[in-house]
Design a protein around this motif. Structure first.
Motif, PDB file in Angstrom:
ATOM      1  N   ARG A  88      26.604   1.211  11.777  1.00 36.29           N
ATOM      2  CA  ARG A  88      26.773   0.735  10.297  1.00 36.29           C
ATOM      3  C   ARG A  88      28.129  -0.218  10.181  1.00 36.29           C
ATOM      4  O   ARG A  88      28.133  -1.347   9.633  1.00 36.29           O
ATOM      5  N   GLU A  91      27.072  -3.605  11.812  1.00 44.22           N
ATOM      6  CA  GLU A  91      26.454  -4.302  10.823  1.00 44.22           C
ATOM      7  C   GLU A  91      27.140  -4.926   9.637  1.00 44.22           C
ATOM      8  O   GLU A  91      27.132  -6.123   9.152  1.00 44.22           O
ATOM      9  N   ARG A  92      28.271  -4.109   9.016  1.00 37.86           N
ATOM     10  CA  ARG A  92      29.164  -4.909   8.238  1.00 37.86           C
ATOM     11  C   ARG A  92      30.011  -5.922   8.825  1.00 37.86           C
ATOM     12  O   ARG A  92      30.295  -6.824   7.975  1.00 37.86           O
TER      13      ARG A  92
END
Length: 107
Positions: A88, A91-92
């Motif tokens: 995550r 991805e950010r």
């Protein structure tokens, strides 16, 4: 009772190297019909005592093995949680980089 391999004088002092004793048959078959089918009472009592005293060791080994298996499963779950968290985060960071690139191109 002080022979090698008994409780008083174990063959090894390392509990991991002492396997749980196999149950020995109480009756021995003899080819002579007139011979007694009962084993020596002292040897039988000694084996039974040794077997009974080694049961807690075997149970402790099994308990420790189960705790180790649980710890490994928990550790695997922990690694999965950390991997998802890192995914995550990546991805950010990727989205931030796309936005920065888009802003740079537009100006």
């Amino acid at each position: 009772m002080n022979t090698a391999g008994t409780i008083d004088r174990p063959a090894t002092h390392d509990p991991a190297l002492r396997p749980f004793p196999k149950s020995e048959p109480a009756m021995t078959l003899s080819t002579d019909n007139h011979a007694s089918t009962q084993p020596d009472a002292t040897a039988s009592r000694q084996n039974r005592n040794r077997d009974m005293q080694l049961i807690p060791e075997a149970m402790a080994r099994a308990h420790m093995h189960e705790r180790m298996r649980e710890a490994e499963a928990e550790q695997l779950g922990h690694r999965l949680i950390i991997a998802r968290r890192m995914q995550r985060r990546a991805e950010r960071a990727s989205l931030r980089a796309r936005r920065a690139l888009a802003l740079a191109v537009m100006q």
